[in-house]
Design an enzyme around this catalytic site. Structure first.
Site, PDB file in Angstrom:
ATOM      1  CG  ASP A  76      21.500 109.631  35.988  1.00 17.36           C
ATOM      2  OD1 ASP A  76      20.989 108.556  35.637  1.00 17.36           O
ATOM      3  OD2 ASP A  76      22.303 109.732  36.926  1.00 17.36           O
ATOM      4  CG  ASN A 150      19.186 115.388  40.211  1.00 15.49           C
ATOM      5  OD1 ASN A 150      18.931 114.348  40.805  1.00 15.49           O
ATOM      6  ND2 ASN A 150      20.070 115.448  39.241  1.00 15.49           N
ATOM      7  CG  ASP A 180      29.768 131.840  43.603  1.00 15.26           C
ATOM      8  OD1 ASP A 180      29.890 133.058  43.808  1.00 15.26           O
ATOM      9  OD2 ASP A 180      30.694 131.137  43.151  1.00 15.26           O
ATOM     10  CE1 TYR A 193      27.173 123.303  41.523  1.00 10.87           C
ATOM     11  CE2 TYR A 193      24.998 124.229  41.105  1.00 10.87           C
ATOM     12  CZ  TYR A 193      26.358 124.400  41.313  1.00 10.87           C
ATOM     13  OH  TYR A 193      26.890 125.661  41.298  1.00 10.87           O
ATOM     14  CD  GLN A 249      17.052 118.123  32.452  1.00 14.08           C
ATOM     15  OE1 GLN A 249      15.868 117.981  32.742  1.00 14.08           O
ATOM     16  NE2 GLN A 249      17.794 117.116  32.032  1.00 14.08           N
TER      17      GLN A 249
END
Length: 290
Positions: A76, A150, A180, A193, A249
């Site tokens: 992915d 994403n 966070d 995530y 990324q």
């Protein structure tokens, strides 16, 4: 009987770099396409890193202008990179799974040639996926911009303390949170995530975006889903060390006072799936629902 005319006349092959098995699969697929009299392009870096010669190569940003279809061999993560690079083109993408999970690359490598043959013969299901466009605005000026298939994640780095964020949606103040960080996820990204942070799973073609806090200090800060037409502004109120990540990324550093503005990208990407593809089957298999 004459061969069926292919639905695509030129195909670009893009693979995960530095993987011997991927190299052999690319070569096998290139030969297969050649036998069907389909033009083959190999993405330039894929060819270089895999030592593939004898085929026409194209830079990633040229693939959308010259190929009718792009086949992505990898996981992915590879598909995320390709989707962002080709978002401004209408070229459909097919994913062959060489990774460990594969929500986006759903063709099994063991049945690659049969599945690709069916797609070339026009037997496939089409799916449109939205992307997000994120801009960092600092003192009224855009200093960075990028796309995400994403998610767009604003978070603290390393062992830094909680960061404080102020969130506005369509110009309306929503909340100030200490956490966070915050995930802004497309439906595609809600199995990434966002899922680990307790966010909802959205069907991939929904016109929606999920906002998911990461370890909020106040437990009343809950994930919410909003229209994909909404524009989200995230202001960094206080942070010792914060950044924004696109699909995990691309990373850009943030400063207190910065605004991360997130909206749906103008273009979508088109994924082609084998006939009978069902998202619930994928969820059941990948998440071990039994």
């Amino acid at each position: 009987m004459p061969a069926m005319k292919s639905a695509f006349q030129t195909v670009a092959l893009i693979g995960k770099y530095m993987n011997p098995e991927t190299r052999e699969q690319i070569l096998s697929l290139a030969r297969f396409l050649g036998e069907r009299h389909i033009g083959v392009f190999i993405e330039e870096k894929t060819a270089q890193h895999s030592s593939i010669k004898g085929y026409t190569t194209l830079q990633m940003n040229a693939i959308g202008a010259y190929a009718d279809l792009a086949i992505v061999l990898g996981g992915d993560g590879t598909m995320l990179t390709v989707a962002r690079a080709l978002v401004d083109y209408k070229i459909p993408l097919v994913g062959v799974n060489r990774g460990r999970f594969g929500f986006l690359t759903d063709i099994n490598s063991d049945h690659m040639l049969e599945s690709v043959a069916a797609i070339l013969d026009g037997m496939f299901d089409t799916e449109q996926r939205i992307l997000l466009e994120a801009c960092i605005v600092r003192e009224g000026r855009t200093v960075a911009q990028g796309y995400a298939l994403n998610d767009v994640v604003v978070n603290k780095n390393g062992l830094a303390r909680l960061i404080e964020l102020e969130i506005h949606i369509d110009g309306h103040f929503v909340q100030r949170q200490r956490s966070d960080g915050l995930i802004v996820a497309t439906p595609t990204g809600t199995t990434a995530y966002s899922l680990s942070a307790g966010g909802p799973i959205l069907y991939p073609t929904l016109d929606a975006i999920a906002l998911v806090p990461i370890c909020p200090h106040t437990l009343s800060n809950r994930p919410i889903a909003i229209s994909s037409a909404s524009q989200v502004s995230i202001q960094v109120v206080h942070a010792e060390d914060a950044s924004v990540h696109l699909d995990g990324q691309m990373k850009m550093a943030l400063q207190p006072g910065d605004h991360v503005q997130v909206k749906r990208a103008k273009n979508t990407i088109t994924l082609l799936h084998p006939p009978g593809h069902n998202h619930y089957d994928v969820l059941r298999e990948k998440l071990h629902w039994g």
